[in-house]
Structure formats: structure tokens, C-alpha cells
Scaffold this motif. Structure first.
Motif, PDB file in Angstrom:
ATOM      1  N   PHE A   1      23.340   8.746 -35.890  1.00 58.84           N
ATOM      2  CA  PHE A   1      22.137   8.099 -35.356  1.00 58.84           C
ATOM      3  C   PHE A   1      22.507   6.990 -34.375  1.00 58.84           C
ATOM      4  O   PHE A   1      21.902   6.874 -33.293  1.00 58.84           O
ATOM      5  N   ILE A   2      23.492   6.178 -34.725  1.00 58.77           N
ATOM      6  CA  ILE A   2      23.913   5.085 -33.838  1.00 58.77           C
ATOM      7  C   ILE A   2      24.484   5.632 -32.533  1.00 58.77           C
ATOM      8  O   ILE A   2      24.130   5.162 -31.435  1.00 58.77           O
ATOM      9  N   LEU A   3      25.359   6.617 -32.634  1.00 55.05           N
ATOM     10  CA  LEU A   3      25.960   7.194 -31.430  1.00 55.05           C
ATOM     11  C   LEU A   3      24.920   7.899 -30.566  1.00 55.05           C
ATOM     12  O   LEU A   3      24.970   7.814 -29.329  1.00 55.05           O
ATOM     13  N   THR A   4      23.975   8.579 -31.206  1.00 57.31           N
ATOM     14  CA  THR A   4      22.908   9.240 -30.447  1.00 57.31           C
ATOM     15  C   THR A   4      22.074   8.223 -29.688  1.00 57.31           C
ATOM     16  O   THR A   4      21.707   8.434 -28.520  1.00 57.31           O
ATOM     17  N   THR A   5      21.756   7.092 -30.327  1.00 54.06           N
ATOM     18  CA  THR A   5      20.994   6.040 -29.665  1.00 54.06           C
ATOM     19  C   THR A   5      21.725   5.519 -28.438  1.00 54.06           C
ATOM     20  O   THR A   5      21.118   5.285 -27.375  1.00 54.06           O
ATOM     21  N   ILE A   6      23.036   5.353 -28.552  1.00 53.17           N
ATOM     22  CA  ILE A   6      23.833   4.868 -27.420  1.00 53.17           C
ATOM     23  C   ILE A   6      23.769   5.844 -26.252  1.00 53.17           C
ATOM     24  O   ILE A   6      23.546   5.453 -25.094  1.00 53.17           O
ATOM     25  N   PHE A   7      23.924   7.134 -26.539  1.00 51.52           N
ATOM     26  CA  PHE A   7      23.927   8.114 -25.452  1.00 51.52           C
ATOM     27  C   PHE A   7      22.536   8.345 -24.882  1.00 51.52           C
ATOM     28  O   PHE A   7      22.407   8.695 -23.703  1.00 51.52           O
ATOM     29  N   LEU A   8      21.499   8.139 -25.664  1.00 52.56           N
ATOM     30  CA  LEU A   8      20.146   8.174 -25.109  1.00 52.56           C
ATOM     31  C   LEU A   8      19.923   6.997 -24.162  1.00 52.56           C
ATOM     32  O   LEU A   8      19.225   7.141 -23.142  1.00 52.56           O
ATOM     33  N   CYS A   9      20.517   5.856 -24.490  1.00 48.23           N
ATOM     34  CA  CYS A   9      20.465   4.705 -23.571  1.00 48.23           C
ATOM     35  C   CYS A   9      21.211   5.026 -22.276  1.00 48.23           C
ATOM     36  O   CYS A   9      20.764   4.648 -21.187  1.00 48.23           O
ATOM     37  N   VAL A  10      22.337   5.716 -22.396  1.00 52.18           N
ATOM     38  CA  VAL A  10      23.081   6.134 -21.199  1.00 52.18           C
ATOM     39  C   VAL A  10      22.195   6.998 -20.310  1.00 52.18           C
ATOM     40  O   VAL A  10      22.148   6.821 -19.079  1.00 52.18           O
ATOM     41  N   ALA A  11      21.483   7.946 -20.926  1.00 52.04           N
ATOM     42  CA  ALA A  11      20.600   8.826 -20.158  1.00 52.04           C
ATOM     43  C   ALA A  11      19.506   8.036 -19.452  1.00 52.04           C
ATOM     44  O   ALA A  11      19.224   8.268 -18.262  1.00 52.04           O
ATOM     45  N   ASP A  12      18.895   7.095 -20.155  1.00 55.42           N
ATOM     46  CA  ASP A  12      17.812   6.304 -19.549  1.00 55.42           C
ATOM     47  C   ASP A  12      18.323   5.408 -18.430  1.00 55.42           C
ATOM     48  O   ASP A  12      17.686   5.310 -17.370  1.00 55.42           O
ATOM     49  N   TYR A  13      19.461   4.750 -18.639  1.00 57.38           N
ATOM     50  CA  TYR A  13      20.032   3.909 -17.578  1.00 57.38           C
ATOM     51  C   TYR A  13      20.443   4.759 -16.371  1.00 57.38           C
ATOM     52  O   TYR A  13      20.336   4.308 -15.226  1.00 57.38           O
ATOM     53  N   SER A  14      20.901   5.975 -16.617  1.00 56.44           N
ATOM     54  CA  SER A  14      21.254   6.873 -15.513  1.00 56.44           C
ATOM     55  C   SER A  14      20.022   7.234 -14.698  1.00 56.44           C
ATOM     56  O   SER A  14      20.057   7.259 -13.456  1.00 56.44           O
ATOM     57  N   ARG A  15      18.929   7.513 -15.382  1.00 54.77           N
ATOM     58  CA  ARG A  15      17.681   7.842 -14.678  1.00 54.77           C
ATOM     59  C   ARG A  15      17.151   6.637 -13.904  1.00 54.77           C
ATOM     60  O   ARG A  15      16.639   6.789 -12.786  1.00 54.77           O
ATOM     61  N   ILE A  16      17.264   5.457 -14.506  1.00 55.82           N
ATOM     62  CA  ILE A  16      16.819   4.245 -13.810  1.00 55.82           C
ATOM     63  C   ILE A  16      17.619   4.030 -12.531  1.00 55.82           C
ATOM     64  O   ILE A  16      17.071   3.699 -11.475  1.00 55.82           O
ATOM     65  N   TRP A  17      18.934   4.228 -12.613  1.00 55.98           N
ATOM     66  CA  TRP A  17      19.773   4.072 -11.419  1.00 55.98           C
ATOM     67  C   TRP A  17      19.357   5.071 -10.354  1.00 55.98           C
ATOM     68  O   TRP A  17      19.286   4.728  -9.170  1.00 55.98           O
ATOM     69  N   GLN A  18      19.067   6.300 -10.759  1.00 52.84           N
ATOM     70  CA  GLN A  18      18.737   7.348  -9.794  1.00 52.84           C
ATOM     71  C   GLN A  18      17.449   7.035  -9.027  1.00 52.84           C
ATOM     72  O   GLN A  18      17.382   7.216  -7.816  1.00 52.84           O
ATOM     73  N   VAL A  19      16.418   6.563  -9.717  1.00 52.32           N
ATOM     74  CA  VAL A  19      15.150   6.294  -9.025  1.00 52.32           C
ATOM     75  C   VAL A  19      15.242   5.054  -8.145  1.00 52.32           C
ATOM     76  O   VAL A  19      14.425   4.878  -7.234  1.00 52.32           O
ATOM     77  N   ARG A  20      16.233   4.209  -8.387  1.00 56.54           N
ATOM     78  CA  ARG A  20      16.394   3.014  -7.564  1.00 56.54           C
ATOM     79  C   ARG A  20      17.219   3.271  -6.311  1.00 56.54           C
ATOM     80  O   ARG A  20      17.111   2.540  -5.332  1.00 56.54           O
ATOM     81  N   GLU A  21      18.063   4.299  -6.358  1.00 53.20           N
ATOM     82  CA  GLU A  21      18.973   4.562  -5.244  1.00 53.20           C
ATOM     83  C   GLU A  21      18.431   5.679  -4.351  1.00 53.20           C
ATOM     84  O   GLU A  21      17.818   6.627  -4.838  1.00 53.20           O
ATOM     85  N   PRO A  22      18.669   5.582  -3.033  1.00 51.88           N
ATOM     86  CA  PRO A  22      18.176   6.617  -2.110  1.00 51.88           C
ATOM     87  C   PRO A  22      18.946   7.925  -2.195  1.00 51.88           C
ATOM     88  O   PRO A  22      18.427   8.978  -1.828  1.00 51.88           O
ATOM     89  N   VAL A  23      20.198   7.882  -2.668  1.00 54.23           N
ATOM     90  CA  VAL A  23      21.020   9.088  -2.747  1.00 54.23           C
ATOM     91  C   VAL A  23      20.796   9.782  -4.087  1.00 54.23           C
ATOM     92  O   VAL A  23      20.460   9.153  -5.084  1.00 54.23           O
ATOM     93  N   SER A  24      20.973  11.111  -4.094  1.00 47.45           N
ATOM     94  CA  SER A  24      20.844  11.902  -5.319  1.00 47.45           C
ATOM     95  C   SER A  24      22.233  12.327  -5.770  1.00 47.45           C
ATOM     96  O   SER A  24      22.862  13.183  -5.141  1.00 47.45           O
ATOM     97  N   SER A  25      22.716  11.726  -6.861  1.00 49.24           N
ATOM     98  CA  SER A  25      24.045  12.037  -7.375  1.00 49.24           C
ATOM     99  C   SER A  25      24.052  11.842  -8.882  1.00 49.24           C
ATOM    100  O   SER A  25      23.934  10.711  -9.363  1.00 49.24           O
ATOM    101  N   TYR A  26      24.173  12.948  -9.621  1.00 49.62           N
ATOM    102  CA  TYR A  26      24.161  12.824 -11.079  1.00 49.62           C
ATOM    103  C   TYR A  26      25.447  12.220 -11.604  1.00 49.62           C
ATOM    104  O   TYR A  26      25.445  11.564 -12.644  1.00 49.62           O
ATOM    105  N   PHE A  27      26.580  12.407 -10.881  1.00 51.05           N
ATOM    106  CA  PHE A  27      27.829  11.788 -11.332  1.00 51.05           C
ATOM    107  C   PHE A  27      27.768  10.269 -11.198  1.00 51.05           C
ATOM    108  O   PHE A  27      28.159   9.531 -12.106  1.00 51.05           O
ATOM    109  N   LYS A  28      27.254   9.795 -10.067  1.00 51.64           N
ATOM    110  CA  LYS A  28      27.111   8.343  -9.880  1.00 51.64           C
ATOM    111  C   LYS A  28      26.071   7.774 -10.843  1.00 51.64           C
ATOM    112  O   LYS A  28      26.243   6.665 -11.359  1.00 51.64           O
ATOM    113  N   ALA A  29      25.001   8.538 -11.068  1.00 50.10           N
ATOM    114  CA  ALA A  29      23.968   8.083 -11.993  1.00 50.10           C
ATOM    115  C   ALA A  29      24.525   7.961 -13.408  1.00 50.10           C
ATOM    116  O   ALA A  29      24.287   6.960 -14.105  1.00 50.10           O
ATOM    117  N   LEU A  30      25.284   8.963 -13.858  1.00 46.46           N
ATOM    118  CA  LEU A  30      25.874   8.906 -15.192  1.00 46.46           C
ATOM    119  C   LEU A  30      26.904   7.795 -15.309  1.00 46.46           C
ATOM    120  O   LEU A  30      26.985   7.105 -16.336  1.00 46.46           O
TER     121      LEU A  30
END
Length: 215
Positions: free
Chosen positions: A174-203
């Protein structure tokens, strides 16, 4: 304490502003659940509708038919579950692109901008969802399934030890899953803020922000 209060207040304001998008997500989730539960309900009704109860219980022929029916039901449920998960990942990745972009936008919710952002961010968001889901699946196998298989395979183990092992592995998962769900959300936040589309940079940004936050 003030930072937490400000973040909580900002989150409430942004959530209220996004109620149309949240309503769309809720409606789609309801449809996804119905795709599995409605056919399952029909199958159960058909399966038990043909059973005849006698004074001695259920007839032997009906028991045989029930066994065959439950085998088919189990196969359907397993296949249906994976289909629903697959469809849900695709649909949710599409809609999340609009939700996250709408949170960033200072203006009121716009349906046109929402659907445009859904299409714009879909490619990156689906890759993020797939990779994080794969990581979480591997964690489930490594942290829960394999340790519990080793524990259960032991001879003459007390039941309390098995239960405690299950609680420990489940809590860690549960703890590890919560951490990786946070990674996913922060990656999505970075993507919508940046003009470029890059899943590697977002992750990469998602991992960096998550571990700097927990660190």
C-alpha cells in the motif's frame, strides 16, 4: 501548517471549479462498472433460475449444471475483469488529460478546452498509466504474492504468523503503491505545464518531485 491549509483551500477551490469534469469521470466510471456487473447479473439470474429445490435439497442434475455454470462464470469474470481494466486505463488516461490541464488553467471550466486537452495529452498519459500500472503489478508479485507463497508453503506455521505476514506485506504494498501513484500524478502535472510532449521527461520529473517531497 499554513502551507498545508493554503494547499487544502486551493485544492477545494480548484475541485469545485472542475465539477463538470468530475461529473464526466463519474459517469464514465459508472458505465465501466455496468459493463461488467450487468452481464454478470444476467448470467447469475439465468444460472440460478433453472435450479429446482426439493425436499432433499437441490437435484443432482442441477448441481452438475451449476458446477458447469460456475466454471463458465469464473472464466467470464476473469476475462471481463481484464477487459474492463484495459478499457478503463485507456478511457481514464484520455479524460485525465483534460482534468489536469483544467486544473492548471486559471479560467473557468471550458468543455472545448477540456476535450482538446484530452486529445493533446492522451499519448503521454497512456504511456505514464501503462508504465506505472506495470510497476505496481510487479510490486504486487514481488512484495505480496511471492513472500506469502513462501510463508504459506511452510509446514506447521501458526495462523497468527500467516496473518501478520499478510498484514506486513499488504501494508508495504500500500505504501509503495501510494508513492508510485504520486509519481504518476506529478508526471501528469509536469506534462500539462510544459509545451513539449515527452513521457520520459514527464516520468523523470515525476520521480524527482515525488522523492524530493518524501525526502
Amino acid at each position: 501548517m499554513m502551507n498545508i491549509s493554503s494547499a487544502f483551500k486551493s485544492g477545494i477551490i480548484r475541485s469545485v471549479k472542475l465539477w463538470p469534469g468530475a461529473l464526466i469521470m463519474w459517469f464514465v466510471s459508472l458505465l465501466q462498472a455496468g459493463m461488467l456487473t450487468y452481464p454478470l447479473k444476467r448470467m447469475l439470474r439465468t444460472l440460478f433460475g433453472s435450479v429446482v429445490l426439493t425436499g432433499n435439497g437441490i437435484k443432482l442434475g442441477d448441481l452438475i449444471e451449476l458446477r458447469k455454470g460456475f466454471s463458465s462464470l469464473a472464466a467470464y469474470s476473469t476475462g471481463g475483469f481484464f477487459v474492463i481494466v484495459f478499457v478503463s486505463v485507456i478511457v481514464n488516461s484520455f479524460l485525465e488529460g483534460g482534468l489536469f490541464d483544467s486544473i492548471k488553467a486559471p479560467a473557468a471550466f471550458s468543455p472545448a478546452s477540456f476535450w482538446k486537452s484530452c486529445a493533446k495529452n492522451f499519448r503521454v498519459f497512456i504511456v505514464i498509466s501503462f508504465l506505472i500500472s506495470l510497476i505496481i503489478t510487479l510490486l504486487a508479485v514481488l512484495v505480496v504474492v511471492l513472500p506469502m507463497a513462501v510463508v504459506v508453503s511452510g509446514e506447521n506455521l501458526p495462523e497468527t504468523r500467516i496473518v501478520n505476514s499478510g498484514l506486513i506485506t499488504s501494508s508495504l504494498f500500500f505504501i509503495l503503491t501510494t508513492i508510485f501513484l504520486c509519481v504518476a500524478d506529478y508526471s501528469r502535472i509536469w506534462q500539462v505545464r510544459e509545451p513539449v510532449s515527452s513521457y520520459f521527461k514527464a516520468l523523470a520529473a515525476g520521480f524527482r518531485q515525488t522523492f524530493s517531497t518524501f525526502g
